[in-house]
Design an enzyme around this catalytic site. Structure first.
Site, PDB file in Angstrom:
ATOM      1  N   SER A 167       0.826  -1.195   0.000  1.00  0.00           N
ATOM      2  CA  SER A 167       0.000   0.000   0.000  1.00  0.00           C
ATOM      3  C   SER A 167       0.857   1.240   0.000  1.00  0.00           C
ATOM      4  CB  SER A 167      -0.867   0.016   1.269  1.00  0.00           C
ATOM      5  OG  SER A 167      -1.686  -1.117   1.351  1.00  0.00           O
ATOM      6  N   SER A 210      -3.490  -3.728  -2.522  1.00  0.00           N
ATOM      7  CA  SER A 210      -2.867  -2.457  -2.199  1.00  0.00           C
ATOM      8  C   SER A 210      -3.912  -1.453  -1.718  1.00  0.00           C
ATOM      9  CB  SER A 210      -2.169  -1.916  -3.454  1.00  0.00           C
ATOM     10  OG  SER A 210      -1.234  -0.930  -3.117  1.00  0.00           O
ATOM     11  N   ASP A 260      -4.260   2.320  -1.643  1.00  0.00           N
ATOM     12  CA  ASP A 260      -3.605   3.483  -2.226  1.00  0.00           C
ATOM     13  C   ASP A 260      -4.464   4.711  -2.009  1.00  0.00           C
ATOM     14  OD1 ASP A 260      -1.784   1.556  -3.208  1.00  0.00           O
ATOM     15  OD2 ASP A 260      -3.005   1.275  -5.005  1.00  0.00           O
TER      16      ASP A 260
END
Lengths: 348, 348, 348, 348
Positions: free
Chosen positions: B227, B265, B267
């Site tokens: 991330s 992830s 983000d």
């Protein structure tokens, strides 16, 4: 002037790590059809339309799951709210110029109403993307017409896709250079399966161009505005939520080319699955149906492939475009946009 | 082992076209303060927290306009819905590890309740971002504590920012290499003004690393998950809508580093304006107030600067990080993550 | 003072057209468990927490598909971005007060880490909703504690649900009257199946109350601010996209009660499916799985049921609440909030 | 048959608590213009278009801030992504039928290109909403035409607004009864100012109708599908973010009428501010400008007024509509839809 053009991979640049499909085109995804109408007339008309059909059957009856993403919404993309709400596409996707979206809708509706089996259809969600080709095209002159756009739909076919200054890319400009239509594909191993994923773009945006990771020296002034529409097809069985995520990844490829992502850019991506098992047929739309779906934990390879294929499709749109002289509708004067100059294969 | 580290610009790589500010750090934006708490103990604890304060006053009373963007929402970012709805931040922003978000909220609430002038405050929107440092940290062991996170807030200061394996970056991993905290800034001419824009990242994601446009050869296996949290400050007077758009552009810089943008992830990007004129003071929050705002047509240079500064901040987080040995909480074993190896300045 | 309370249906008001389930509670959906912790101490503490568990197994291992909707995001709802991105819940859902969200996250993480089979878990998306009970509760005093919230999770059970001033509703206020926890359910025929749908609310908002379509005369001043969290469970097999749409419909029931939908309100809805066939088990999360799903064309009855059940759950939260004296944390003074006065059954 | 119709307030029903403006119409907001074209020909054509102009000047040059909200996106609303991105409208808003959206865009573009001062304009974001009038109209027959829609734009005027089966409401059906165009307004005190807020709806949806809080007994079968487009104007100075929130509140009024909020409904709301001070003139669009804005803390009265005015506009659309016989395009047969029967004023 030597207008023989080469795709970016022929020129030695191969973005990413997955292998392309046999045509390195969106049509590597079985069933996908692409059609162009190119309007190149006199000194002022440099425009057109490009139609992408997810499959060769009746799209309204056999809808395909789809996802949609916007990076910057300065654009006139039609049909987006229904794609998002229902997670599906029920018509051809048409790309054209900014002021032709209404005519694109008309062409799609005519096409859909006329298809056998659709005689009771009373609601159609036409999907139309656009970018602004007014730097080379007299965009105020209402071309392409509805009939012309219909030609793009009717001529859609599988096989190789014409790139560069063709169809909806006839008059577009990217990075101050001639842009247009570009396409690319990837073979994506996921577990024991290998899925196909293809991208087609209409490039018309700006920034500081990066080709294969290197700043691309150009005499073109910094030209940051403009737009891009990205259409992604895959035969992986995906639900609409994961198709939306896949569409979102296309912007990763856009960014890698040096896009400025400016205020004036309309950056849209649309992804659909052609997998027969996820097609929304009349039977499956009734009540409960069990549809296979690649799960969250398995989708990441497709995400990376979307980034790569988008980058390559964009570079192809530039590499294959030719210098074009036309009419700048905002200034009312003739204008010329050069093609990108890249070392030819033999000279590398 | 030589652990002397250099920032990416010292190593000859300068992403983008705008000039950096004097510190090339988020703290180039006047008023912004950054504080770290680094928890590095025994063989298992490699974690921490980083606090970013938009200004040195009472943030709850004098809120700052803000925008928020998500590329992939596999994360536990706290406070997002209120930032989006009201377009503002009213607390320090804390970055920490995935399982410490609750403690981050507690620390922010304690801080806010205790400030002079806040004795009647009964609602606080704590903003906490996180990435997962469990490959080097015993994340299940509830560190940093609330008290430790409070130290990060209390120690926040202007001036240079410690990068690499510090604060919330103590145990993070990017591209299979040691990641962490990185920062960068840009001076952005818009009309007759020059605005400042700074970015701070907590890098912990994967993909195929691109440094200055070149694939970075690494023995690290393809490590795609993880991330990133990106915090952007600017002194340009922007409304919350344009701050949201600015936050969105940070992902362009992320993509340029070769991010895989994978399923796993998280983000996130958060952008705020420190301009005094747009600060939401108690007086301005009553009824009608006239607040200056940089308009849509003028924001594009800031958008490009956000892309550049994010790319450089990420590269700094890698360049400044040091090889770290810790504890992999998912396997229960010791683990070591190498630092990136880049040619040192003298050897270029 | 007669504090014997009746549910709204006992008082002759039955919103909507579908039949309720046997308990007229969210626990009519098989597997759903609800637990309260009520903190009512001295003159100042009037708060608590309510936990909703989608099923009785290991929620982290066997996640449930979920959807999330925000009407007004002035609130601190935790976990939303991951619910939206992945379309699932992996923990109990906790409701509590505005300043206890961090402790709610801590309690959920402790619970999840401690469950058998979760010893390698390093990432947990805790879902916590809140409303602000500071008109009756000393909200600045950090209650409920993490341990208290854990009691709500641990005590969660199927069967009847305590309503009114209990759990997370101990100190909440709606329409200037005592609000709190309310619940309701519906039996929803769809084709040949009858699905169950249940709603639980924490009411704390304002407006001009409408009971059964009639303006409710009250001496309470117009009290428009505040919030509501709505949790919906159904055993219908739905994908995350349709659960998100279902969550959105809960706001229809909210509006029918006369909600002001004001700036200061945090209005959130979360919907999940308990159907075993859609549960995201470790096996199903690998690669491709075929999961049954009620299609777009068939979901409308559930949408109407969500509206009805939400309206009734809200009215139950008022009808079952009792007059409460506590502490107003913003004024620092004692405060009393009356219960709604409705004609008792015998007197209709 | 007595086709004399009365507005709902004349019939004794006055939703909400704020006073209406002098016309109780969207045109109470100074500058707003409304135009209808009604296509009622032979046995099959029952359709039309309605244009709403935020002000009487050049809308493309002097854009108005705007916000957009979707409750259920099963619809073909054009122009939404740009409204959201830039927070503004630059054309007339056209309402028409589902298959006429493309022609609506064409009409708006022709109008805009032809206006003095727009001779260099090359990008236009046409805003077109629609509902499906195919239960009374031969929607497949491509009416209204572009020229007809242009008539609606050209005839737009201030003053009273024709309601019921007129313009875009000529063939629409709501709750199994004749729906159509309805409007209402409110005078909204905020601090020392009184703002005006007006709503215009095109009603075509279903559910169980509630009039003034009472179930409305009807022989009409439960007719749940369909759509509604809601347009809101206010002279309060609002930023685009708060206009989006205001648009969202319109759905509260929709819900109060008993809307089913079904899968097949396209429910859209668009809000704009006519305040001269927030108009985005060419001068203000350059660089930084200071624009007054009613702040978050002050907007709630407008939010409640939006709910009320929407409810009343919808009830007016029903109350003023007349029984209509036409052609059901999905069945290919003649069809008749009754008007609502409400006690006339003298008979109350």
């Amino acid at each position: 002037m030597d207008q023989k053009r080469y795709r970016i991979r022929e020129l030695g640049t191969a973005p990413g790590h997955f292998e392309p499909g046999p045509l390195n085109a969106i049509t590597d995804v079985a069933g996908v059809r692409v059609g162009h109408v190119t309007c190149r007339e006199g000194e002022r008309t440099r425009t057109g339309a490009t139609a992408i059909l997810p499959h060769g059957g009746n799209l309204f009856q056999d809808k395909v799951p789809a996802g949609f993403a916007v990076l910057n919404g300065f654009g006139k993309f039609a049909g987006s709210t229904q794609v998002v709400e229902l997670g599906e596409i029920e018509t051809p996707v048409v790309l054209t110029n900014t002021l032709a979206v209404g005519r694109g809708i008309e062409a799609i509706i005519r096409h859909t109403l006329a298809q056998p089996g659709n005689d009771k259809v009373v609601s159609i969600n036409a999907v139309v993307g656009e970018t602004n080709d007014s730097r080379l095209n007299d965009i105020r002159a209402a071309r392409p017409s509805v009939d012309e756009i219909s030609l793009a739909i009717d001529s859609a076919a599988s096989g190789p896709v014409e790139e560069g200054a063709a169809g909806a890319g006839t008059g577009t400009v990217a990075f101050g250079l001639k842009g247009g239509i570009g396409t690319s594909s990837r073979l994506v191993p996921v577990g024991e399966e290998t899925y196909r994923l293809g991208v087609l773009v209409q490039s018309n945006y700006g920034g500081h161009l990066i080709v294969a990771g290197r700043d691309y020296a150009t005499s073109a002034e910094h030209d940051k505005d403009g737009s891009i529409v990205i259409v992604l097809a895959t035969d992986a069985p995906l639900c609409s939520r994961n198709l939306e995520r896949l569409a979102q990844r296309c912007f990763g490829g856009l960014a890698r080319t040096g896009a400025a992502l400016s205020n004036g850019s309309g950056d849209y991506a649309l992804a659909f699955s052609t997998a027969e098992a996820v097609r929304r047929t009349p039977e499956r739309r009734k009540g409960v149906s069990a549809v296979p779906s690649l799960n969250n934990d398995a989708v990441s390879p497709l995400f990376e492939a979307a980034i790569e294929a988008t980058e390559e499709a964009i570079l192809n749109s530039l590499a294959m475009a030719i210098e074009t002289t036309g009419f700048n509708a905002a200034t009312g004067k003739a204008s010329t946009v050069k093609a990108i100059s890249l070392p030819h294969p033999g000279r590398r």
